[in-house]
Design an enzyme around this catalytic site. Structure first.
Site, short mmCIF file in Angstrom:
data_model
loop_
_atom_site.label_atom_id
_atom_site.label_comp_id
_atom_site.label_asym_id
_atom_site.label_seq_id
_atom_site.Cartn_x
_atom_site.Cartn_y
_atom_site.Cartn_z
N ARG A 165 -9.92 0.66 8.22
CA ARG A 165 -9.45 -0.67 8.54
C ARG A 165 -10.52 -1.46 9.29
NH1 ARG A 165 -3.76 0.06 8.55
NH2 ARG A 165 -2.57 -1.66 9.39
N ARG A 194 -0.48 -8.98 13.41
CA ARG A 194 -1.03 -7.97 12.49
C ARG A 194 -1.84 -8.64 11.39
NH1 ARG A 194 4.26 -5.18 10.89
NH2 ARG A 194 3.05 -4.22 9.22
N ARG A 248 11.93 -5.35 4.97
CA ARG A 248 11.60 -3.95 4.71
C ARG A 248 12.49 -2.97 5.48
NH1 ARG A 248 5.60 -1.78 5.53
NH2 ARG A 248 5.85 -2.63 7.62
N ARG A 273 11.01 -1.18 11.02
CA ARG A 273 9.93 -0.89 11.96
C ARG A 273 9.91 -1.89 13.10
NH1 ARG A 273 4.60 0.22 8.41
NH2 ARG A 273 3.69 -1.09 10.03
N LYS A 292 0.84 -1.22 0.00
CA LYS A 292 0.00 0.00 0.00
C LYS A 292 0.87 1.26 0.00
CE LYS A 292 -2.05 -1.07 3.89
NZ LYS A 292 -1.37 -2.34 4.21
P1 AP5 Z 1 4.82 -1.60 1.91
O1 AP5 Z 1 4.47 -0.76 0.74
O2 AP5 Z 1 5.57 -0.96 3.02
O3 AP5 Z 1 3.52 -2.36 2.45
P2 AP5 Z 1 2.23 -1.82 3.21
O4 AP5 Z 1 1.05 -2.44 2.54
O5 AP5 Z 1 2.27 -0.34 3.31
O6 AP5 Z 1 2.42 -2.53 4.60
P3 AP5 Z 1 2.37 -1.96 6.09
O7 AP5 Z 1 3.13 -2.91 6.95
O8 AP5 Z 1 2.76 -0.54 6.14
O9 AP5 Z 1 0.87 -2.10 6.39
P4 AP5 Z 1 0.22 -2.10 7.76
O10 AP5 Z 1 -1.18 -1.96 7.33
O11 AP5 Z 1 0.53 -3.24 8.62
O12 AP5 Z 1 0.94 -0.89 8.53
P5 AP5 Z 1 0.45 0.57 8.90
O13 AP5 Z 1 1.62 1.43 8.95
O14 AP5 Z 1 -0.70 0.96 8.06
O15 AP5 Z 1 5.65 -2.85 1.35
C1 AP5 Z 1 6.18 -3.83 2.21
C2 AP5 Z 1 7.57 -4.29 1.72
O16 AP5 Z 1 7.43 -4.99 0.50
C3 AP5 Z 1 8.56 -3.16 1.43
O17 AP5 Z 1 9.82 -3.57 1.83
C4 AP5 Z 1 8.47 -2.97 -0.09
O18 AP5 Z 1 9.69 -2.50 -0.62
C5 AP5 Z 1 8.16 -4.38 -0.55
N1 AP5 Z 1 7.28 -4.44 -1.73
C6 AP5 Z 1 6.16 -3.69 -1.94
N2 AP5 Z 1 5.56 -4.05 -3.10
C7 AP5 Z 1 6.31 -5.07 -3.63
C8 AP5 Z 1 6.22 -5.87 -4.81
N3 AP5 Z 1 5.22 -5.68 -5.67
N4 AP5 Z 1 7.15 -6.80 -5.01
C9 AP5 Z 1 8.17 -6.98 -4.12
N5 AP5 Z 1 8.32 -6.26 -3.00
C10 AP5 Z 1 7.41 -5.30 -2.74
O19 AP5 Z 1 -0.12 0.34 10.37
C11 AP5 Z 1 0.74 0.05 11.45
C12 AP5 Z 1 -0.06 -0.01 12.75
O20 AP5 Z 1 -0.67 1.25 13.01
C13 AP5 Z 1 -1.21 -1.01 12.77
O21 AP5 Z 1 -0.78 -2.31 13.12
C14 AP5 Z 1 -2.13 -0.39 13.83
O22 AP5 Z 1 -1.65 -0.66 15.14
C15 AP5 Z 1 -1.96 1.10 13.58
N6 AP5 Z 1 -2.97 1.60 12.61
C16 AP5 Z 1 -2.72 2.13 11.38
N7 AP5 Z 1 -3.86 2.47 10.76
C17 AP5 Z 1 -4.87 2.17 11.61
C18 AP5 Z 1 -6.29 2.25 11.52
N8 AP5 Z 1 -6.91 2.76 10.43
N9 AP5 Z 1 -7.02 1.83 12.58
C19 AP5 Z 1 -6.44 1.35 13.69
N10 AP5 Z 1 -5.10 1.21 13.82
C20 AP5 Z 1 -4.32 1.61 12.79
MG MG Z 2 2.47 1.05 4.89
#
Ligand code: AP5
Ligand code: MG
Ligand code: ZN
Length: 228
Positions: free
Chosen positions: A95, A178, A134, A167, A20
């Site tokens: 989410r 997660r 990552r 992270r 994402k």
């Molecule tokens: P990346 O693009 O970083 O993936 P992502 O989908 O953004 O994954 P996240 O881990 O950020 O999602 P998340 O939802 O767990 O975390 P968030 O920060 O939102 O890509 C991942 C890796 O793969 C990278 O190394 C990239 O280079 C590689 N890659 C990407 N595409 C690729 C491809 N096509 N091929 C090969 N490699 C590839 O949330 C974190 C925490 O915050 C949550 O756990 C929760 O506690 C809190 N939180 C956030 N939002 C909310 C909400 N709305 N409600 C409640 N709690 C929330």
């Molecule tokens: Mg992300």
């Protein structure tokens, strides 16, 4: 570009590690609309040692969701900022169904709505591999991967020269939680948006460029964009 272009709201749906953040970064540049990432906003609060940051950390470290009320308030405030006037790419929000409803309500009071919900679909095995390799830029939040998308110089951001870090919630145990939380609380959103005719499935197993091409094609179909 026509002066009256309607704001465009894109909700990027996908599991942790689906890509994402990676895709939102590319799209925001192409479409000229804001990138609103709830996880990045929480991490910003954490860095600034705000009360919200301290609260969010308790949940994030365990891989749990931060409660809906504070999350919704934070994202709605973000959407009010001037850089969202042309719309936004929402990454990590909504989410839960409650968050999706809150977003719909907030937009509809302004005569707006979510335009498209690309669902970046990736297998669980791939998700774990992506998260474990990552690296993220401390300064600009750009994302790298040791194998799939390495920076030119190890530990240094290609874009801004900032320091790269891993992270604290990318440990094996937290990643497992997660993913579990995602399957329980976020997957119902697929049906929510399907019912509204907004969901478009994107094959997220492909290389970054191919995923991006498919996303852009899907967005062009609904919006006749660019905004340019
Ligand atoms: P990346 O693009 O970083 O993936 P992502 O989908 O953004 O994954 P996240 O881990 O950020 O999602 P998340 O939802 O767990 O975390 P968030 O920060 O939102 O890509 C991942 C890796 O793969 C990278 O190394 C990239 O280079 C590689 N890659 C990407 N595409 C690729 C491809 N096509 N091929 C090969 N490699 C590839 O949330 C974190 C925490 O915050 C949550 O756990 C929760 O506690 C809190 N939180 C956030 N939002 C909310 C909400 N709305 N409600 C409640 N709690 C929330
Ligand atoms: Mg992300
Ligand atoms: Zn950077």
């Amino acid at each position: 570009m026509t002066a009256a272009t309607k704001p465009l709201y894109i909700v990027l749906l996908g599991a942790p590690g689906a890509g994402k953040g990676t895709q939102a970064r590319l799209l925001t540049e192409e479409l000229g609309i804001a990138h609103v990432a709830s996880g990045d906003l929480f991490r910003e609060h954490l860095n600034n040692q705000t009360e919200l940051g301290r609260l969010a950390k308790q949940y994030m470290d365990r891989g749990e969701l931060v409660p809906d009320d504070v999350t919704i308030r934070m994202v709605m405030e973000r959407l009010e900022r001037p850089d969202c006037a042309k719309g936004a790419i929402l990454d990590g929000f909504p989410r839960t169904v409650a968050q999706a409803r809150a977003l719909d309500e907030a937009l509809s009071t302004r005569g707006l709505q979510v335009d498209i919900v690309p669902y970046i679909k990736v297998s669980e095995e791939t998700l774990v591999a992506r998260l474990s390799g990552r690296w993220i830029c401390r300064q600009c939040q750009a994302t790298y991967h040791t194998l799939f998308n390495p920076p030119k110089k190890p530990g240094v951001c290609d874009i801004c020269g900032g320091e790269l870090y891993q992270r604290s919630d990318d440990t094996e145990e937290t990643v497992r939680r997660r993913l579990q939380v995602y399957f329980e609380q976020t997957l119902p959103l697929i049906e929510y948006y399907q019912e509204r005719g907004l969901l478009v499935e994107i094959d997220g197993e492909q290389e970054i460029d191919a995923v991006y091409r498919d996303l852009l094609a899907a967005i062009h179909q609904v919006a006749g964009v660019g905004t340019e």
